[in-house]
Design a protein around this motif. Structure first.
Motif, PDB file in Angstrom:
ATOM      1  N   GLY A  71      39.487 -22.651  65.056  1.00  0.00           N
ATOM      2  CA  GLY A  71      39.960 -21.326  65.425  1.00  0.00           C
ATOM      3  C   GLY A  71      38.915 -20.502  66.141  1.00  0.00           C
ATOM      4  O   GLY A  71      38.356 -20.920  67.152  1.00  0.00           O
ATOM      5  N   THR A  72      38.610 -19.345  65.594  1.00  0.00           N
ATOM      6  CA  THR A  72      37.737 -18.402  66.286  1.00  0.00           C
ATOM      7  C   THR A  72      36.271 -18.564  65.902  1.00  0.00           C
ATOM      8  O   THR A  72      35.457 -17.703  66.204  1.00  0.00           O
ATOM      9  N   GLY A  73      35.919 -19.663  65.217  1.00  0.00           N
ATOM     10  CA  GLY A  73      34.530 -20.069  65.129  1.00  0.00           C
ATOM     11  C   GLY A  73      33.693 -19.523  63.989  1.00  0.00           C
ATOM     12  O   GLY A  73      32.462 -19.601  64.048  1.00  0.00           O
ATOM     13  N   ASP A  74      34.313 -18.987  62.935  1.00  0.00           N
ATOM     14  CA  ASP A  74      33.535 -18.436  61.815  1.00  0.00           C
ATOM     15  C   ASP A  74      32.598 -19.480  61.210  1.00  0.00           C
ATOM     16  O   ASP A  74      31.403 -19.221  61.015  1.00  0.00           O
ATOM     17  N   LEU A  75      33.132 -20.653  60.867  1.00  0.00           N
ATOM     18  CA  LEU A  75      32.304 -21.694  60.248  1.00  0.00           C
ATOM     19  C   LEU A  75      31.335 -22.287  61.262  1.00  0.00           C
ATOM     20  O   LEU A  75      30.160 -22.536  60.945  1.00  0.00           O
ATOM     21  N   ALA A  76      31.798 -22.521  62.476  1.00  0.00           N
ATOM     22  CA  ALA A  76      30.944 -23.131  63.500  1.00  0.00           C
ATOM     23  C   ALA A  76      29.699 -22.287  63.750  1.00  0.00           C
ATOM     24  O   ALA A  76      28.601 -22.820  63.933  1.00  0.00           O
ATOM     25  N   SER A  97      44.562 -21.769  73.181  1.00  0.00           N
ATOM     26  CA  SER A  97      44.377 -20.315  73.073  1.00  0.00           C
ATOM     27  C   SER A  97      43.353 -19.980  71.999  1.00  0.00           C
ATOM     28  O   SER A  97      42.453 -19.148  72.205  1.00  0.00           O
ATOM     29  N   MET A  98      43.467 -20.634  70.839  1.00  0.00           N
ATOM     30  CA  MET A  98      42.511 -20.406  69.762  1.00  0.00           C
ATOM     31  C   MET A  98      41.120 -20.877  70.178  1.00  0.00           C
ATOM     32  O   MET A  98      40.109 -20.217  69.916  1.00  0.00           O
ATOM     33  N   LEU A  99      41.058 -22.015  70.852  1.00  0.00           N
ATOM     34  CA  LEU A  99      39.772 -22.577  71.276  1.00  0.00           C
ATOM     35  C   LEU A  99      39.070 -21.642  72.257  1.00  0.00           C
ATOM     36  O   LEU A  99      37.847 -21.430  72.176  1.00  0.00           O
ATOM     37  N   MET A 100      39.830 -21.054  73.170  1.00  0.00           N
ATOM     38  CA  MET A 100      39.238 -20.135  74.151  1.00  0.00           C
ATOM     39  C   MET A 100      38.734 -18.864  73.485  1.00  0.00           C
ATOM     40  O   MET A 100      37.654 -18.367  73.822  1.00  0.00           O
ATOM     41  N   VAL A 101      39.489 -18.352  72.518  1.00  0.00           N
ATOM     42  CA  VAL A 101      39.038 -17.158  71.789  1.00  0.00           C
ATOM     43  C   VAL A 101      37.748 -17.472  71.026  1.00  0.00           C
ATOM     44  O   VAL A 101      36.783 -16.699  71.051  1.00  0.00           O
ATOM     45  N   GLY A 102      37.717 -18.636  70.365  1.00  0.00           N
ATOM     46  CA  GLY A 102      36.526 -19.036  69.626  1.00  0.00           C
ATOM     47  C   GLY A 102      35.325 -19.245  70.525  1.00  0.00           C
ATOM     48  O   GLY A 102      34.208 -18.799  70.222  1.00  0.00           O
ATOM     49  N   ARG A 103      35.541 -19.912  71.656  1.00  0.00           N
ATOM     50  CA  ARG A 103      34.447 -20.168  72.595  1.00  0.00           C
ATOM     51  C   ARG A 103      33.878 -18.860  73.136  1.00  0.00           C
ATOM     52  O   ARG A 103      32.652 -18.656  73.148  1.00  0.00           O
ATOM     53  N   ASP A 104      34.756 -17.953  73.552  1.00  0.00           N
ATOM     54  CA  ASP A 104      34.283 -16.674  74.102  1.00  0.00           C
ATOM     55  C   ASP A 104      33.517 -15.881  73.052  1.00  0.00           C
ATOM     56  O   ASP A 104      32.468 -15.289  73.347  1.00  0.00           O
ATOM     57  N   LYS A 105      34.025 -15.870  71.837  1.00  0.00           N
ATOM     58  CA  LYS A 105      33.375 -15.125  70.757  1.00  0.00           C
ATOM     59  C   LYS A 105      31.980 -15.691  70.470  1.00  0.00           C
ATOM     60  O   LYS A 105      31.005 -14.940  70.326  1.00  0.00           O
ATOM     61  N   LEU A 106      31.863 -17.011  70.386  1.00  0.00           N
ATOM     62  CA  LEU A 106      30.581 -17.631  70.066  1.00  0.00           C
ATOM     63  C   LEU A 106      29.587 -17.494  71.213  1.00  0.00           C
ATOM     64  O   LEU A 106      28.403 -17.216  70.986  1.00  0.00           O
ATOM     65  N   LEU A 107      30.045 -17.661  72.430  1.00  0.00           N
ATOM     66  CA  LEU A 107      29.135 -17.517  73.568  1.00  0.00           C
ATOM     67  C   LEU A 107      28.669 -16.070  73.708  1.00  0.00           C
ATOM     68  O   LEU A 107      27.496 -15.809  74.000  1.00  0.00           O
TER      69      LEU A 107
END
Length: 249
Positions: A71-76, A97-107
């Motif tokens: 999802g949006t990358g909390d654990l990652a 869609s979830m992957l893009m939200v997670g990628r943008d948030k983490l980057l």
């Protein structure tokens, strides 16, 4: 249509081949408000559940970690800091869609270098055998069409001695808590979804999918049947959530 050709989408019986697309529509709809809704729905407690998952993971510097349905990358994000530059974290999600939200948030928050983003189906993981030291899947297994196939796929890509952690909504042990939880899930969640995300149907599905997910003992048995050893589970918040852990022998 025979029973083996169908599966559950919430409380509905649907064609197995159709479920993935239906689940995808749900998460395309909720992706942009996913973090906000998680905080609202759980009162922020989901952060404590995830922290306990990380503590039990045993992940350390240099490890390779796969976070499925990340999802949006909390654990990652947390694993990225733990494994360091010598380590590797793969955030995988079937939903772009979830992957893009997670990628943008983490980057945007400075997490890069040791995190990869892969669109992948948990049932057919696109990684070589014995790749990862640890796999996590948080609030994603209940959306998988064939959970047994997915568990075997996870076992395959784990290194010997590697750990799988499944964090998922489960069955409260107390009857009063169970009734209160039902009321909250089927009355408050869809209303919250309509007011905050303009989508009550998706949150109705999420509530139904939680009820259709195997209980603690059944999921433990499924993990053992898939080949995991030393399977154990820990109830949190009265059993509303359970964390299952299994080892690849």
């Amino acid at each position: 249509m025979s029973e083996k050709d169908t599966t559950h989408f919430g409380y509905k019986e649907v064609d197995k081949d159709a479920k993935a697309g239906m689940v995808a529509d749900v998460f395309h709809s909720v992706a942009s408000r996913y973090d906000l809704m998680n905080d609202l729905m759980s009162g922020g407690i989901h952060r404590i559940w995830k922290r306990f998952t990380i503590e039990l993971s045993g992940v350390r510097k240099g490890n390779a970690v796969l976070d499925i349905a990340g999802g949006t990358g909390d654990l990652a994000a947390k694993f990225s800091r733990i494994v360091g530059p010598e380590g590797r974290v793969v955030l995988a999600d079937i939903n772009d869609s979830m992957l893009m939200v997670g990628r943008d948030k983490l980057l945007d928050s400075g997490h890069h270098g040791n995190i990869e983003f892969v669109q992948a189906d948990a049932q057919f993981l696109p990684f070589p055998d014995e790749t990862f030291d640890c796999i996590t899947i948080a609030f994603g297994l209940r959306n998988v069409t064939d959970k047994e196939t997915a568990l075997r796929s996870m076992l395959r890509v784990l290194k010997p001695g590697g750990r799988l952690l499944v964090l998922e909504f489960s069955k409260p042990g107390n009857e009063l808590l169970s009734k209160a939880y039902d009321t909250y899930s089927f009355r408050v969640l869809p209303l919250m979804g309509r007011l905050v995300a303009n989508d009550s149907d998706s949150y109705q599905y999420l509530a139904e999918s939680i009820r259709m997910h195997p209980d603690q003992e059944t999921l433990r048995d499924m993990m053992e049947d898939a080949g995991f050893s030393r399977v154990e589970f820990h109830n949190m918040t009265g059993g509303i959530v359970a964390l299952h852990k299994g080892i690849k022998a």
